[in-house]
Design a protein around this motif. Structure first.
Motif, PDB file in Angstrom:
ATOM      1  N   ASP A  63       0.936  -2.083  -5.565  1.00 28.76           N
ATOM      2  CA  ASP A  63       1.099  -0.710  -5.092  1.00 28.76           C
ATOM      3  C   ASP A  63      -0.131  -0.236  -4.319  1.00 28.76           C
ATOM      4  O   ASP A  63      -0.012   0.519  -3.349  1.00 28.76           O
ATOM      5  N   HIS A  65      -2.147  -1.998  -2.383  1.00 31.06           N
ATOM      6  CA  HIS A  65      -2.154  -2.512  -1.015  1.00 31.06           C
ATOM      7  C   HIS A  65      -0.981  -1.972  -0.192  1.00 31.06           C
ATOM      8  O   HIS A  65      -1.119  -1.765   1.022  1.00 31.06           O
ATOM      9  N   THR A  66       0.146  -1.714  -0.840  1.00 28.95           N
ATOM     10  CA  THR A  66       1.269  -1.095  -0.129  1.00 28.95           C
ATOM     11  C   THR A  66       0.898   0.309   0.335  1.00 28.95           C
ATOM     12  O   THR A  66       1.163   0.709   1.479  1.00 28.95           O
ATOM     13  N   LYS A  67       0.250   1.052  -0.552  1.00 31.46           N
ATOM     14  CA  LYS A  67      -0.201   2.406  -0.221  1.00 31.46           C
ATOM     15  C   LYS A  67      -1.199   2.373   0.936  1.00 31.46           C
ATOM     16  O   LYS A  67      -1.112   3.171   1.882  1.00 31.46           O
ATOM     17  N   THR A  69      -1.550   0.123   3.235  1.00 36.66           N
ATOM     18  CA  THR A  69      -0.875  -0.247   4.478  1.00 36.66           C
ATOM     19  C   THR A  69      -0.315   0.996   5.157  1.00 36.66           C
ATOM     20  O   THR A  69      -0.470   1.185   6.371  1.00 36.66           O
ATOM     21  N   THR A  70       0.304   1.870   4.363  1.00 36.07           N
ATOM     22  CA  THR A  70       0.843   3.126   4.902  1.00 36.07           C
ATOM     23  C   THR A  70      -0.284   4.051   5.338  1.00 36.07           C
ATOM     24  O   THR A  70      -0.224   4.658   6.418  1.00 36.07           O
ATOM     25  N   ASN A  71      -1.326   4.161   4.509  1.00 41.58           N
ATOM     26  CA  ASN A  71      -2.461   5.031   4.834  1.00 41.58           C
ATOM     27  C   ASN A  71      -3.103   4.658   6.166  1.00 41.58           C
ATOM     28  O   ASN A  71      -3.413   5.526   6.997  1.00 41.58           O
ATOM     29  N   ALA A  73      -1.763   2.962   8.597  1.00 41.24           N
ATOM     30  CA  ALA A  73      -0.816   3.117   9.703  1.00 41.24           C
ATOM     31  C   ALA A  73      -0.682   4.577  10.124  1.00 41.24           C
ATOM     32  O   ALA A  73      -0.544   4.884  11.312  1.00 41.24           O
ATOM     33  N   THR A  74      -0.751   5.489   9.143  1.00 44.96           N
ATOM     34  CA  THR A  74      -0.563   6.913   9.438  1.00 44.96           C
ATOM     35  C   THR A  74      -1.872   7.650   9.689  1.00 44.96           C
ATOM     36  O   THR A  74      -1.859   8.771  10.205  1.00 44.96           O
ATOM     37  N   SER A  76      -4.000   8.682   7.348  1.00 43.01           N
ATOM     38  CA  SER A  76      -4.332   9.669   6.317  1.00 43.01           C
ATOM     39  C   SER A  76      -3.983   9.140   4.938  1.00 43.01           C
ATOM     40  O   SER A  76      -3.146   8.246   4.793  1.00 43.01           O
ATOM     41  N   LYS A  88      -5.321  -9.807   1.868  1.00 39.95           N
ATOM     42  CA  LYS A  88      -4.939  -8.698   2.734  1.00 39.95           C
ATOM     43  C   LYS A  88      -6.005  -8.355   3.770  1.00 39.95           C
ATOM     44  O   LYS A  88      -5.751  -7.551   4.671  1.00 39.95           O
ATOM     45  N   SER A  95      -5.259  -4.319  11.697  1.00 42.29           N
ATOM     46  CA  SER A  95      -4.559  -3.042  11.864  1.00 42.29           C
ATOM     47  C   SER A  95      -5.356  -2.051  12.699  1.00 42.29           C
ATOM     48  O   SER A  95      -4.794  -1.094  13.243  1.00 42.29           O
TER      49      SER A  95
END
Length: 415
Positions: A63, A65-67, A69-71, A73-74, A76, A88, A95
């Motif tokens: 979770d 690293h998934t979080k 990845t989103t952080n 990309a966005t 924030s 990773k 990225s």
């Protein structure tokens, strides 16, 4: 630390009590267990020295690293300092969401203090550093000494080669004890530790997949032999069954990184203290099994304070040693290796001077440059192709050929 999904609450926000002197600023550290056990020990002194208050947020490994990845990309939601697993670091650097530590803070001045292979893994394609190694994962084998003694077998015999390792498993089977939790761990060990010079884990120097090579065929063959003989418990790492297996002696050995010691003694199976030993991996192989890096997301508004914490945790000899002593996270900083801590006996391992072994393994690990598509190839090889061979009886060369085609397709647009 190469940690898999931990069955802990998906997000556990943990904070430290305020220091005696009010902190001037607050930053957040995002990581995964068992980093919190270490932070509880090392942060009070940092906060006192720097006036920087550190809160930390722990998510289980997956979770976390998934979080992130989103952080990334966005732009924030990430902490000011983030832990990135070695698996990773390549895609996270690619990225574009991490601070160039070479350019902004002159991180290259510390290069000589770190294990060369780990330092190289924290670099981007431009040669700049984006992640500072905080700990390494020398590959070792943990084994139950009480089971070994009961079977009347010498540890040197068990690890002589893969054939002798499998023979030990057959002997154990007669007493309803499994050799290892999962045969997949053996395949992973061979893939990770027998990389020819000039190759990466899954790609050659030109970016071409090497997953149909003899290294992968051999890894799959040994794992298949273990599975077909009924020597593994078919238990997935970081599951409740895995934890119980350690506690109950369901399996006699586990291939892993040195860091597993911290988890075993701190929370997985502390009651088994004195029943374990640790050795080199079978077949005379040396390699890395995990490791972690500290990075700063570009989105952080407190990058200078974040860098101070990274410097404190990675370049401070005493802090690296305390991190090691607390959670068995082997120091990435090689200036620590002459410390008397390495000579101390480890009670959990029956008084074995295990840290000397960890250091010996670390010194024998050859650098393997990460590839941009490693995370894609790992998933296809270890989670798909290998499972098809072990669980469904698929032909090894067919599985690897199909995996190669899939890797080529999924990495086609990676630059």
């Amino acid at each position: 630390m190469n940690l898999k999904t931990l069955t802990l609450s998906s997000a556990v926000a943990l904070g430290l009590a305020a220091t005696a002197n009010a902190a001037d600023t607050n930053i957040r550290f995002d990581g995964f267990p068992d980093f919190d056990s270490s932070l509880k020990v090392i942060l009070p002194d940092f906060e006192k020295q720097s006036g920087i208050k550190v809160d930390y947020l722990m998510n289980n490994h997956g979770d976390h690293h998934t979080k992130l990845t989103t952080n990334l990309a966005t732009g924030s939601g990430a902490g000011d300092v983030i832990v990135v697993d070695v698996e990773k670091i390549g895609p996270f650097v690619a990225s574009g969401g991490l601070v160039n530590l070479s350019e902004q803070y002159g991180a290259d001045k510390y290069e000589e203090s770190f294990a060369p292979y780990a330092w190289a893994q924290g670099k981007g394609g431009d040669g700049a550093v984006y992640g500072i190694p905080v700990d390494l994962g020398p590959g070792v084998m943990y084994y139950r000494t009480d089971i070994l003694d009961k079977e009347g077998v010498k540890q040197e015999t068990v690890i002589k080669d893969w054939d002798s390792y499998i023979e030990y498993g057959k002997k154990l089977k007669q007493d309803d004890i499994y050799l290892i939790a999962s045969a997949a761990d053996v395949a992973q060990a061979i893939i990770f530790t027998t990389v020819p010079e000039g190759e990466g884990l899954y790609f050659d120097a030109d970016g071409k997949p090497v997953v149909t090579s003899e290294r992968f065929v051999h890894a799959f063959e040994v794992a298949k032999q273990i599975r077909e003989n009924g020597l593994d418990a078919r238990i997935t790492a970081w599951s409740n069954e895995w934890y119980e297996g350690f506690r109950n002696g369901t399996f006699a050995t586990q291939l892993s990184g040195a860091w597993l010691l911290g988890h075993l003694q701190n929370w997985i199976a502390p009651e088994t203290s004195g029943k374990w030993g640790v050795s080199n991996l079978p077949d005379g192989i040396y390699g890395s099994w995990g490791g972690s890096f500290l990075s700063i997301p570009k989105q952080s508004e407190k990058q200078d304070d974040a860098w101070k914490l990274i410097e404190y945790m990675t370049t401070n000899r005493d802090v690296q040693l305390k991190h090691f002593e607390t959670i068995a996270a082997f120091p990435a900083n090689t200036t620590t290796y002459d410390d008397k801590l390495f000579d101390e006996k480890v009670e959990f391992l029956g008084g074995q001077q295990a840290r000397q072994l960890f250091a010996e393994v670390a010194k024998n690990i050859k650098p393997v440059d990460p590839g941009r598509g490693d995370h894609v190839a790992r998933s296809i090889i270890l989670e798909n192709a290998l499972m098809e061979v072990l669980d469904e009886g698929k032909d090894i060369k067919t599985a690897l050929s199909e995996a190669e085609r899939l890797i080529l397709r999924r990495t086609r647009n990676l630059k």
